[in-house]
Design an enzyme around this catalytic site. Structure first.
Site, PDB file in Angstrom:
ATOM      1  N   ASN A  35      -1.960   0.491   6.782  1.00 36.79           N
ATOM      2  CA  ASN A  35      -1.491  -0.776   7.351  1.00 36.79           C
ATOM      3  C   ASN A  35      -0.628  -1.589   6.384  1.00 36.79           C
ATOM      4  OD1 ASN A  35      -3.555  -1.641   5.715  1.00 36.79           O
ATOM      5  ND2 ASN A  35      -4.584  -2.885   7.255  1.00 36.79           N
TER       6      ASN A  35
ATOM      7  N   ARG B  80       2.668  -6.137   9.464  1.00 38.68           N
ATOM      8  CA  ARG B  80       1.964  -4.984  10.037  1.00 38.68           C
ATOM      9  C   ARG B  80       2.545  -4.573  11.384  1.00 38.68           C
ATOM     10  NH1 ARG B  80      -3.694  -7.296   7.810  1.00 38.68           N
ATOM     11  NH2 ARG B  80      -3.926  -5.984   5.943  1.00 38.68           N
TER      12      ARG B  80
ATOM     13  N   THR C   6      -5.195  -6.790  10.991  1.00 37.65           N
ATOM     14  CA  THR C   6      -5.483  -5.542  10.268  1.00 37.65           C
ATOM     15  C   THR C   6      -4.983  -4.318  11.028  1.00 37.65           C
ATOM     16  OG1 THR C   6      -7.462  -6.557   9.332  1.00 37.65           O
ATOM     17  CG2 THR C   6      -7.339  -4.161   9.224  1.00 37.65           C
TER      18      THR C   6
ATOM     19  N   HIS D 297      -2.376  -5.329   1.805  1.00 36.89           N
ATOM     20  CA  HIS D 297      -3.695  -5.961   1.682  1.00 36.89           C
ATOM     21  C   HIS D 297      -3.461  -7.387   1.200  1.00 36.89           C
ATOM     22  CE1 HIS D 297      -7.773  -6.917   0.282  1.00 36.89           C
ATOM     23  NE2 HIS D 297      -7.180  -7.418  -0.783  1.00 36.89           N
TER      24      HIS D 297
ATOM     25  N   ARG E 197      -1.903 -14.259   5.094  1.00 41.90           N
ATOM     26  CA  ARG E 197      -2.576 -13.548   6.189  1.00 41.90           C
ATOM     27  C   ARG E 197      -1.782 -13.651   7.491  1.00 41.90           C
ATOM     28  NH1 ARG E 197      -7.301 -11.564   4.695  1.00 41.90           N
ATOM     29  NH2 ARG E 197      -8.232 -11.476   6.758  1.00 41.90           N
TER      30      ARG E 197
ATOM     31  N   GLU F 274      -9.824 -10.780  -7.323  1.00 43.04           N
ATOM     32  CA  GLU F 274      -8.839  -9.699  -7.203  1.00 43.04           C
ATOM     33  C   GLU F 274      -7.689  -9.900  -8.185  1.00 43.04           C
ATOM     34  OE1 GLU F 274      -9.843  -8.618  -2.536  1.00 43.04           O
ATOM     35  OE2 GLU F 274      -7.972  -9.628  -2.986  1.00 43.04           O
TER      36      GLU F 274
ATOM     37  N   PHE G 214     -15.325   4.531   6.920  1.00 45.58           N
ATOM     38  CA  PHE G 214     -13.960   4.839   6.489  1.00 45.58           C
ATOM     39  C   PHE G 214     -13.762   4.723   4.982  1.00 45.58           C
ATOM     40  CE2 PHE G 214     -14.043   0.374   7.955  1.00 45.58           C
ATOM     41  CZ  PHE G 214     -13.611  -0.287   6.811  1.00 45.58           C
TER      42      PHE G 214
ATOM     43  N   LYS H 180       0.811  -1.220   0.000  1.00 44.16           N
ATOM     44  CA  LYS H 180       0.000   0.000   0.000  1.00 44.16           C
ATOM     45  C   LYS H 180       0.849   1.276   0.000  1.00 44.16           C
ATOM     46  CE  LYS H 180      -4.052  -1.989   2.311  1.00 44.16           C
ATOM     47  NZ  LYS H 180      -5.026  -1.760   3.405  1.00 44.16           N
TER      48      LYS H 180
ATOM     49  N   TYR I 162     -12.601  -1.700  -3.625  1.00 43.12           N
ATOM     50  CA  TYR I 162     -13.074  -1.769  -2.234  1.00 43.12           C
ATOM     51  C   TYR I 162     -14.606  -1.629  -2.135  1.00 43.12           C
ATOM     52  CZ  TYR I 162      -8.414  -1.824  -0.088  1.00 43.12           C
ATOM     53  OH  TYR I 162      -7.160  -2.178   0.340  1.00 43.12           O
TER      54      TYR I 162
END
Ligand code: CMP
Length: 139
Positions: free
Chosen positions: A113, A103, A92, A116, A86, A127, A58, A10, A50
């Protein structure tokens, strides 16, 4: 089983030159980068990607943030790649993330964060197809 998952490095992370360090975490966890490109999303693309969060408070902040800098989109392949990715990402919210996770080490906040990752096989498939053509996936 051998699986593929979709990952985004990100804006907060690309901006701080963490692309290599984050990619190394994936590779150390046994995930192979079978596709990778640096792109900058348009607002329409961020909103579409998203879309599942469009009614969340948010959503505006999230989509504006995701277009604020380039991102790196990747496809990661390995045994149980979705769950493994993950685990490597961590929770998250970096405040809840375990030691050694991406993270925990790099994220700034629940929004900024750093990464993704797909949450399930069906979303991984969608995706990956949103960002990559079959020819770009080199296993
Ligand atoms: P990601 O896995 O990319 O999917 C949705 C994102 O929304 C999530 O990571 C977070 O970065 C972001 N997000 C979740 N909760 C919040 C929140 N309370 N405030 C800002 N962003 C959030």
């Amino acid at each position: 089983a051998l699986e593929r998952t979709f990952s985004i490095i990100k804006p907060d992370a690309t901006k701080r030159n963490l692309t290599g360090k984050i990619t190394a975490k994936f590779e150390e966890a046994g995930l192979r980068v079978v596709a990778s490109k640096r792109i900058q999303l348009t607002l329409a693309q961020a909103q579409e990607f998203y879309g599942v969060h469009k009614d969340r408070p948010f959503f505006g902040e999230l989509t504006e943030y995701m277009i604020s800098e380039p991102i790196v989109v990747q496809v990661l392949e390995g045994e149980n790649a979705i769950a493994r990715n993950r685990e490597v990402m961590g929770a998250t919210n970096p405040a809840d993330a375990a030691e050694g996770t991406i993270r925990k080490e790099f994220a700034l906040s629940i929004g900024e964060n750093s990464v993704h990752g797909s949450d399930a096989p069906e979303t991984a498939k969608e995706e990956i197809a949103y960002f990559f053509s079959g020819l770009e996936l080199v296993g």
